[in-house]
Design a protein around this motif. Structure first.
Motif, PDB file in Angstrom:
ATOM      1  N   LEU A   1       3.301  13.346   3.999  1.00 22.68           N
ATOM      2  CA  LEU A   1       3.330  12.041   4.671  1.00 22.68           C
ATOM      3  C   LEU A   1       3.144  10.896   3.693  1.00 22.68           C
ATOM      4  O   LEU A   1       3.923   9.940   3.679  1.00 22.68           O
ATOM      5  CB  LEU A   1       2.234  11.982   5.741  1.00 22.68           C
ATOM      6  CG  LEU A   1       2.034  10.606   6.401  1.00 22.68           C
ATOM      7  CD1 LEU A   1       3.274  10.208   7.199  1.00 22.68           C
ATOM      8  CD2 LEU A   1       0.794  10.614   7.285  1.00 22.68           C
ATOM      9  N   GLN A   2       2.119  10.984   2.869  1.00 21.63           N
ATOM     10  CA  GLN A   2       1.715   9.819   2.091  1.00 21.63           C
ATOM     11  C   GLN A   2       2.526   9.635   0.807  1.00 21.63           C
ATOM     12  O   GLN A   2       2.731   8.498   0.368  1.00 21.63           O
ATOM     13  CB  GLN A   2       0.221   9.932   1.743  1.00 21.63           C
ATOM     14  CG  GLN A   2      -0.657  10.206   2.952  1.00 21.63           C
ATOM     15  CD  GLN A   2      -1.822   9.250   3.065  1.00 21.63           C
ATOM     16  OE1 GLN A   2      -1.664   8.046   2.981  1.00 21.63           O
ATOM     17  NE2 GLN A   2      -3.007   9.796   3.275  1.00 21.63           N
TER      18      GLN A   2
ATOM     19  N   GLY B   1      -4.204   9.206  -4.893  1.00 21.29           N
ATOM     20  CA  GLY B   1      -4.194   9.229  -6.351  1.00 21.29           C
ATOM     21  C   GLY B   1      -2.773   9.406  -6.866  1.00 21.29           C
ATOM     22  O   GLY B   1      -2.367   8.786  -7.864  1.00 21.29           O
ATOM     23  N   ALA B   2      -1.996  10.233  -6.178  1.00 21.63           N
ATOM     24  CA  ALA B   2      -0.584  10.397  -6.541  1.00 21.63           C
ATOM     25  C   ALA B   2       0.184   9.098  -6.335  1.00 21.63           C
ATOM     26  O   ALA B   2       1.071   8.754  -7.129  1.00 21.63           O
ATOM     27  CB  ALA B   2       0.034  11.521  -5.712  1.00 21.63           C
ATOM     28  N   ILE B   3      -0.142   8.365  -5.296  1.00 19.51           N
ATOM     29  CA  ILE B   3       0.515   7.071  -5.051  1.00 19.51           C
ATOM     30  C   ILE B   3       0.236   6.099  -6.195  1.00 19.51           C
ATOM     31  O   ILE B   3       1.130   5.360  -6.639  1.00 19.51           O
ATOM     32  CB  ILE B   3       0.057   6.468  -3.712  1.00 19.51           C
ATOM     33  CG1 ILE B   3       0.728   7.199  -2.549  1.00 19.51           C
ATOM     34  CG2 ILE B   3       0.346   4.975  -3.629  1.00 19.51           C
ATOM     35  CD1 ILE B   3       2.228   6.986  -2.446  1.00 19.51           C
ATOM     36  N   GLU B   4      -0.982   6.084  -6.697  1.00 20.36           N
ATOM     37  CA  GLU B   4      -1.291   5.184  -7.818  1.00 20.36           C
ATOM     38  C   GLU B   4      -0.504   5.585  -9.065  1.00 20.36           C
ATOM     39  O   GLU B   4       0.003   4.724  -9.798  1.00 20.36           O
ATOM     40  CB  GLU B   4      -2.799   5.174  -8.092  1.00 20.36           C
ATOM     41  CG  GLU B   4      -3.592   4.546  -6.950  1.00 20.36           C
ATOM     42  CD  GLU B   4      -5.006   4.164  -7.327  1.00 20.36           C
ATOM     43  OE1 GLU B   4      -5.367   4.233  -8.528  1.00 20.36           O
ATOM     44  OE2 GLU B   4      -5.772   3.768  -6.415  1.00 20.36           O
ATOM     45  N   GLY B   5      -0.355   6.884  -9.303  1.00 20.94           N
ATOM     46  CA  GLY B   5       0.467   7.326 -10.427  1.00 20.94           C
ATOM     47  C   GLY B   5       1.923   6.963 -10.236  1.00 20.94           C
ATOM     48  O   GLY B   5       2.602   6.509 -11.174  1.00 20.94           O
ATOM     49  N   LEU B   6       2.428   7.139  -9.014  1.00 20.91           N
ATOM     50  CA  LEU B   6       3.805   6.776  -8.712  1.00 20.91           C
ATOM     51  C   LEU B   6       4.029   5.280  -8.896  1.00 20.91           C
ATOM     52  O   LEU B   6       5.066   4.859  -9.418  1.00 20.91           O
ATOM     53  CB  LEU B   6       4.138   7.190  -7.278  1.00 20.91           C
ATOM     54  CG  LEU B   6       5.552   6.885  -6.781  1.00 20.91           C
ATOM     55  CD1 LEU B   6       6.591   7.683  -7.566  1.00 20.91           C
ATOM     56  CD2 LEU B   6       5.660   7.182  -5.286  1.00 20.91           C
TER      57      LEU B   6
ATOM     58  N   ALA C   1       0.486  -1.655  -5.883  1.00 19.02           N
ATOM     59  CA  ALA C   1      -0.180  -0.985  -4.770  1.00 19.02           C
ATOM     60  C   ALA C   1      -1.432  -1.763  -4.378  1.00 19.02           C
ATOM     61  O   ALA C   1      -2.026  -2.481  -5.193  1.00 19.02           O
ATOM     62  CB  ALA C   1      -0.544   0.450  -5.139  1.00 19.02           C
ATOM     63  N   ILE C   2      -1.823  -1.587  -3.134  1.00 19.35           N
ATOM     64  CA  ILE C   2      -3.068  -2.152  -2.611  1.00 19.35           C
ATOM     65  C   ILE C   2      -3.968  -0.991  -2.218  1.00 19.35           C
ATOM     66  O   ILE C   2      -3.522  -0.037  -1.561  1.00 19.35           O
ATOM     67  CB  ILE C   2      -2.801  -3.058  -1.395  1.00 19.35           C
ATOM     68  CG1 ILE C   2      -2.019  -4.302  -1.820  1.00 19.35           C
ATOM     69  CG2 ILE C   2      -4.106  -3.451  -0.708  1.00 19.35           C
ATOM     70  CD1 ILE C   2      -1.565  -5.165  -0.665  1.00 19.35           C
ATOM     71  N   ALA C   3      -5.224  -1.064  -2.630  1.00 17.14           N
ATOM     72  CA  ALA C   3      -6.197  -0.017  -2.325  1.00 17.14           C
ATOM     73  C   ALA C   3      -7.294  -0.608  -1.443  1.00 17.14           C
ATOM     74  O   ALA C   3      -8.276  -1.145  -1.950  1.00 17.14           O
ATOM     75  CB  ALA C   3      -6.787   0.559  -3.607  1.00 17.14           C
ATOM     76  N   PRO C   4      -7.135  -0.541  -0.126  1.00 17.35           N
ATOM     77  CA  PRO C   4      -8.162  -1.101   0.756  1.00 17.35           C
ATOM     78  C   PRO C   4      -9.344  -0.152   0.908  1.00 17.35           C
ATOM     79  O   PRO C   4      -9.252   1.050   0.641  1.00 17.35           O
ATOM     80  CB  PRO C   4      -7.435  -1.249   2.098  1.00 17.35           C
ATOM     81  CG  PRO C   4      -6.010  -0.867   1.853  1.00 17.35           C
ATOM     82  CD  PRO C   4      -6.001  -0.027   0.622  1.00 17.35           C
ATOM     83  N   SER C   5     -10.437  -0.711   1.387  1.00 17.61           N
ATOM     84  CA  SER C   5     -11.498   0.102   1.963  1.00 17.61           C
ATOM     85  C   SER C   5     -11.200   0.233   3.454  1.00 17.61           C
ATOM     86  O   SER C   5     -10.114  -0.124   3.917  1.00 17.61           O
ATOM     87  CB  SER C   5     -12.856  -0.560   1.719  1.00 17.61           C
ATOM     88  OG  SER C   5     -13.891   0.284   2.195  1.00 17.61           O
ATOM     89  N   LEU C   6     -12.139   0.740   4.209  1.00 15.23           N
ATOM     90  CA  LEU C   6     -11.932   0.949   5.634  1.00 15.23           C
ATOM     91  C   LEU C   6     -11.619  -0.377   6.332  1.00 15.23           C
ATOM     92  O   LEU C   6     -12.365  -1.343   6.199  1.00 15.23           O
ATOM     93  CB  LEU C   6     -13.185   1.579   6.245  1.00 15.23           C
ATOM     94  CG  LEU C   6     -13.094   2.022   7.705  1.00 15.23           C
ATOM     95  CD1 LEU C   6     -12.067   3.143   7.862  1.00 15.23           C
ATOM     96  CD2 LEU C   6     -14.464   2.499   8.178  1.00 15.23           C
ATOM     97  N   THR C   7     -10.503  -0.417   7.040  1.00 13.05           N
ATOM     98  CA  THR C   7     -10.116  -1.618   7.764  1.00 13.05           C
ATOM     99  C   THR C   7     -10.024  -1.302   9.258  1.00 13.05           C
ATOM    100  O   THR C   7      -9.767  -0.168   9.653  1.00 13.05           O
ATOM    101  CB  THR C   7      -8.764  -2.157   7.276  1.00 13.05           C
ATOM    102  OG1 THR C   7      -7.783  -1.124   7.357  1.00 13.05           O
ATOM    103  CG2 THR C   7      -8.866  -2.625   5.838  1.00 13.05           C
ATOM    104  N   ASP C   8     -10.201  -2.311  10.058  1.00 14.80           N
ATOM    105  CA  ASP C   8     -10.232  -2.150  11.509  1.00 14.80           C
ATOM    106  C   ASP C   8      -8.800  -2.118  12.041  1.00 14.80           C
ATOM    107  O   ASP C   8      -8.237  -3.138  12.428  1.00 14.80           O
ATOM    108  CB  ASP C   8     -11.026  -3.296  12.138  1.00 14.80           C
ATOM    109  CG  ASP C   8     -11.382  -3.012  13.589  1.00 14.80           C
ATOM    110  OD1 ASP C   8     -10.938  -1.981  14.114  1.00 14.80           O
ATOM    111  OD2 ASP C   8     -12.107  -3.839  14.193  1.00 14.80           O
TER     112      ASP C   8
END
Length: 232
Positions: free
Chosen positions: A94-95, A141-146, A162-169
């Motif tokens: 999926l990711q 982690g694979a997405i960051e490498g990609l 890329a954007i690396a969020p923390s938990l969002t509502d």
């Protein structure tokens, strides 16, 4: 400048918020959905796509694309010993593989634009280790490498960030934020003492797609309420 933008997963959460921002700015959207039926939206063409089980519908895209955003994700949290190897494969499909399918389909249209941009999504859990996050951290982690590999390969005409969020509502996090007690507890884990929301992440993505970010590529932006860098 009016841009042609592809958003994968534009009917819910961050993708939905981003679609609203971009249509308000006057851009034309090509958007996919899977489980969540989309609402009618001006200047938006929709197609249903299952990123895991289907090839991307190539004939859906315009000749020229100025941007691609891949939003689908999952949050599978449990102790490592309760994950199976197949859980890792399913999440990666999926990711990561879903993003690869969309980007391969869009590559030629992106290259036809004088300047184009891609935004992918990681998570704060890649650079900051959290228990029970083995599956999501591995995929993201694979997405960051990609992100960095494509930024190098597709420069100078296509920027990739890329954007690396923390938990969002968002609906994706509904199980973790199912009541006010859970929301307050998770908010307190962040230095800013609140949760993020879809609109805030969408605004960051819209900036990275814009001409104002034309000298930014190969970066992972932590939009996380200070979670990744502060201890207070």
């Amino acid at each position: 400048m009016r841009k042609n933008i592809l958003i994968i997963g534009a009917s819910s959460g961050i993708g939905k918020a981003l679609a609203s921002v971009l249509t308000d700015e006057g851009h034309a959207l090509w958007a996919t959905y899977h489980r969540h039926e989309p609402s009618t939206q001006a200047n938006t063409q929709w197609v249903r796509w299952d990123a895991v089980n289907e090839a991307f519908p190539d004939d859906f895209l315009p000749d020229i694309l100025h941007a691609v955003v891949y939003c689908p994700g999952s949050i599978a949290l449990k102790p490592f010993q309760r994950f199976t190897p197949q859980d890792f494969i399913n999440d990666y499909q999926l990711q990561v593989v879903g993003a690869v399918k969309a980007l391969r389909a869009a590559q030629a249209a992106l290259k036809k634009a004088e300047s184009a941009a891609v935004v992918l999504f990681s998570t704060v859990a890649v650079q900051t280790g959290f228990p029970f996050h083995a599956v999501v951290a591995a995929s993201k982690g694979a997405i960051e490498g990609l992100t960095r590999a494509l930024a190098a390969e597709w420069a100078p005409t296509v920027r990739v960030n890329a954007i690396a969020p923390s938990l969002t509502d968002t609906p994706l996090a509904a199980a973790l934020l199912s009541n006010e007690e859970k929301k307050k507890a998770n908010a307190q884990r962040h230095p800013l003492k609140r949760l993020g929301n879809a609109e805030e992440i969408a605004q960051a993505a819209a900036f990275l797609l814009s001409d104002a970010a034309s000298w930014i590529t190969g970066q992972v932006f932590h939009i996380d309420g200070g979670m990744s860098s502060l201890k207070i």
